[in-house]
Design a protein around this motif. Sequence first.
Motif, PDB file in Angstrom:
ATOM      1  N   ALA A 279      26.118 -18.826 -45.710  1.00 11.95           N
ATOM      2  CA  ALA A 279      25.677 -19.574 -46.885  1.00 11.95           C
ATOM      3  C   ALA A 279      25.976 -18.728 -48.122  1.00 11.95           C
ATOM      4  O   ALA A 279      25.703 -17.530 -48.142  1.00 11.95           O
ATOM      5  CB  ALA A 279      24.190 -19.887 -46.800  1.00 11.95           C
TER       6      ALA A 279
ATOM      7  N   PRO B  87      26.056 -18.356 -52.580  1.00 12.31           N
ATOM      8  CA  PRO B  87      25.418 -18.835 -53.806  1.00 12.31           C
ATOM      9  C   PRO B  87      26.330 -19.841 -54.513  1.00 12.31           C
ATOM     10  O   PRO B  87      27.533 -19.892 -54.225  1.00 12.31           O
ATOM     11  CB  PRO B  87      25.244 -17.543 -54.617  1.00 12.31           C
ATOM     12  CG  PRO B  87      26.274 -16.593 -54.076  1.00 12.31           C
ATOM     13  CD  PRO B  87      26.463 -16.957 -52.643  1.00 12.31           C
ATOM     14  N   PRO B  88      25.798 -20.683 -55.404  1.00 10.10           N
ATOM     15  CA  PRO B  88      24.416 -20.589 -55.895  1.00 10.10           C
ATOM     16  C   PRO B  88      23.406 -21.390 -55.073  1.00 10.10           C
ATOM     17  O   PRO B  88      22.221 -21.126 -55.122  1.00 10.10           O
ATOM     18  CB  PRO B  88      24.523 -21.164 -57.300  1.00 10.10           C
ATOM     19  CG  PRO B  88      25.619 -22.183 -57.174  1.00 10.10           C
ATOM     20  CD  PRO B  88      26.610 -21.624 -56.203  1.00 10.10           C
ATOM     21  N   ASP B  89      23.857 -22.405 -54.305  1.00 12.52           N
ATOM     22  CA  ASP B  89      22.888 -23.271 -53.627  1.00 12.52           C
ATOM     23  C   ASP B  89      22.586 -22.820 -52.209  1.00 12.52           C
ATOM     24  O   ASP B  89      21.636 -23.278 -51.584  1.00 12.52           O
ATOM     25  CB  ASP B  89      23.388 -24.718 -53.610  1.00 12.52           C
ATOM     26  CG  ASP B  89      24.754 -24.841 -52.959  1.00 12.52           C
ATOM     27  OD1 ASP B  89      25.350 -23.805 -52.595  1.00 12.52           O
ATOM     28  OD2 ASP B  89      25.233 -25.977 -52.828  1.00 12.52           O
ATOM     29  N   PHE B  90      23.384 -21.925 -51.637  1.00 12.01           N
ATOM     30  CA  PHE B  90      23.180 -21.387 -50.296  1.00 12.01           C
ATOM     31  C   PHE B  90      23.069 -22.484 -49.241  1.00 12.01           C
ATOM     32  O   PHE B  90      22.218 -22.458 -48.371  1.00 12.01           O
ATOM     33  CB  PHE B  90      21.952 -20.475 -50.255  1.00 12.01           C
ATOM     34  CG  PHE B  90      22.245 -19.101 -50.779  1.00 12.01           C
ATOM     35  CD1 PHE B  90      22.773 -18.126 -49.952  1.00 12.01           C
ATOM     36  CD2 PHE B  90      22.029 -18.808 -52.112  1.00 12.01           C
ATOM     37  CE1 PHE B  90      23.071 -16.863 -50.439  1.00 12.01           C
ATOM     38  CE2 PHE B  90      22.322 -17.557 -52.603  1.00 12.01           C
ATOM     39  CZ  PHE B  90      22.846 -16.580 -51.776  1.00 12.01           C
ATOM     40  N   THR B  91      23.982 -23.446 -49.324  1.00 15.50           N
ATOM     41  CA  THR B  91      24.106 -24.448 -48.274  1.00 15.50           C
ATOM     42  C   THR B  91      24.904 -23.849 -47.120  1.00 15.50           C
ATOM     43  O   THR B  91      25.954 -23.242 -47.323  1.00 15.50           O
ATOM     44  CB  THR B  91      24.826 -25.701 -48.798  1.00 15.50           C
ATOM     45  OG1 THR B  91      24.076 -26.246 -49.884  1.00 15.50           O
ATOM     46  CG2 THR B  91      24.966 -26.742 -47.702  1.00 15.50           C
ATOM     47  N   TRP B  92      24.396 -24.032 -45.894  1.00 18.01           N
ATOM     48  CA  TRP B  92      25.080 -23.451 -44.748  1.00 18.01           C
ATOM     49  C   TRP B  92      26.426 -24.127 -44.522  1.00 18.01           C
ATOM     50  O   TRP B  92      26.534 -25.350 -44.513  1.00 18.01           O
ATOM     51  CB  TRP B  92      24.222 -23.575 -43.490  1.00 18.01           C
ATOM     52  CG  TRP B  92      23.032 -22.658 -43.519  1.00 18.01           C
ATOM     53  CD1 TRP B  92      21.743 -23.004 -43.784  1.00 18.01           C
ATOM     54  CD2 TRP B  92      23.029 -21.250 -43.312  1.00 18.01           C
ATOM     55  NE1 TRP B  92      20.936 -21.895 -43.747  1.00 18.01           N
ATOM     56  CE2 TRP B  92      21.694 -20.796 -43.444  1.00 18.01           C
ATOM     57  CE3 TRP B  92      24.017 -20.310 -43.007  1.00 18.01           C
ATOM     58  CZ2 TRP B  92      21.330 -19.468 -43.308  1.00 18.01           C
ATOM     59  CZ3 TRP B  92      23.649 -18.981 -42.857  1.00 18.01           C
ATOM     60  CH2 TRP B  92      22.332 -18.572 -43.006  1.00 18.01           C
ATOM     61  N   GLN B  93      27.470 -23.322 -44.368  1.00 14.77           N
ATOM     62  CA  GLN B  93      28.817 -23.814 -44.155  1.00 14.77           C
ATOM     63  C   GLN B  93      28.999 -24.265 -42.706  1.00 14.77           C
ATOM     64  O   GLN B  93      28.189 -23.927 -41.827  1.00 14.77           O
ATOM     65  CB  GLN B  93      29.831 -22.711 -44.486  1.00 14.77           C
ATOM     66  CG  GLN B  93      29.699 -22.161 -45.894  1.00 14.77           C
ATOM     67  CD  GLN B  93      29.963 -23.214 -46.939  1.00 14.77           C
ATOM     68  OE1 GLN B  93      31.013 -23.859 -46.947  1.00 14.77           O
ATOM     69  NE2 GLN B  93      28.994 -23.428 -47.825  1.00 14.77           N
TER      70      GLN B  93
END
Length: 555
Positions: A281, A283-289
């Motif tokens: 994940a 930044p900035p939103d740290f959504t898991w890839q």
Amino acid sequence: MIQTREPSFDYAADARLSYGNYNESSGSLFLTGPLTDNLAASISLYENSSDGFNYNIFRQAREGNYNKAGGRAKLLFRLSDKTEFKLEIEHLYVNDPNPLVLQPYKGQTDGALSPGVIIATGRGYVAADTPSQQSVELNGVYLTQKYDLGSVLLTSYTGYHTIKQGKNTLFDLDATNIPVDTTRYPGQDNIFTQEFQFNNADSNDRLQWVAGAFYMNEAASQPLLQGSTTVGGGNWFPIISSRQTIHSYAGYGDLTYGLTDRLFLSIGARYSSDYLDADRAFPPDFTWQPKLTTTFGQFDYRGVLRYQIDDNSSVYVSFNKGSKGGTFNPTGGGDAAVRPEEIKAYEAGYKAIFGDILVELAGFYYDYSNLQVSSYGPGYQIVSNAASAELYGFDPHLKWDVSENFDFDIGATALHSKYTSFPGAIRYLFSPTVGIEPVVEDAAGHPLIRAPEFSGTLSATYHHDLEHGRFAVTGSYSYQSKVDFDSFGDMTQGGYGLLNARVEWTTPDERWSIAAYGRNLTDTVYYNQGLQAGLANLVTYGWPRTYGVELAIRY
């Protein structure tokens, strides 16, 4: 595998206390005995602490003080002559920043480009604007079950442990007073293992064999944070979070057969299948890839032929094909998986006892493929596959009980090593005007990291029984020739030797002893670690002369 003391149905106790310079104190306690006719227990405790030997010339404070403490408890339950269970619980806490108390190697750091920079030189001095910190906590529980099924013995090993890297684990990447970059890397690793092992019960059988199955589940997670201010500035920001899971399955078998009364053949094989997945994940939103996934299957095997010349000597030849599991680089290095490392090892040797003399001679050749090597960027580690490497050498060892009161032990290794192919190696070059600049070069022909051409040890003990006890003095000396800390020999440590000694008196009943010890008695200055961290080429020094006293009690 580390072997620890087992519970006993006989009462026993062992306590040790020691104190030395740098305010180093150490203590250990072991207690064991029966709780009932078929239940025995043991407990062991350990503590070690020191003020350390480094001083920060920028912060004007001592660095490197550490403390380590742990405990282990075991219960052994013998249900019958054929069945027993052992439960084990352990806890270990280590707060030791010394591996991260770093100094720029020959001033090679990006911090050198800044005005007002302070660069520490010489053993015992650092100048980082951030004090290094590193803490690790381990907790584990393990169950061993043994069943005698008649002609077959069944053993089950079940284990679960967690390893936590402390949230304040950090170090200054440039190792200067300039706030270039500091990395903080807490994390956690949870590991579950289960193994079933079968082997024949009669050790006198002409055929000795073992077979088994193994499973491991490992789940690791690590956020990586960076900061660019001195401690207390609060300017920490995450740069990546990562997770990786490994499911590993394996089956194995090994047997030794006496072809004649003096000729023995051993063969073994193991097949393992590893499933890996990793995700990250940013930044900035740290959504898991999306997850990275791969599966590796490895077939390893070995063979040994040993001939017993007589009751006191034998010769052998062996071949082993082994492997080290693959991995991803969750915190850097792209999406490609790192392939398993493979080795083909050839060895021949001779072992003999001539009265009071033990002689061991061995020659070996190792052929590596997909060798896993580490390189570093600003705050992250990258593991990659070097194409191939080779090592070969010779290991002689001699142990001689010269007299009733004197014995010595000497061993050595002569070694040749080199990368036979390594076209994509990363080299971290330093320029006073540019700083650290990574370039890609071919490292073929260079020696492997930390592989001295010669290393050796010599120890001797003199002991004498007195009217009121036993006196013993032991001295040991170890030497290693020059080693490289990187794949191009840009960071090196020249050859050096270390001298240690111990003088001990033991009471006639062997229940009490007192000793004085000294390590690195010649106060040799040497690097014990080299690290290329992307923003600096860094080293840590080995400990200077240390000495102290130890008291031991045994019952």
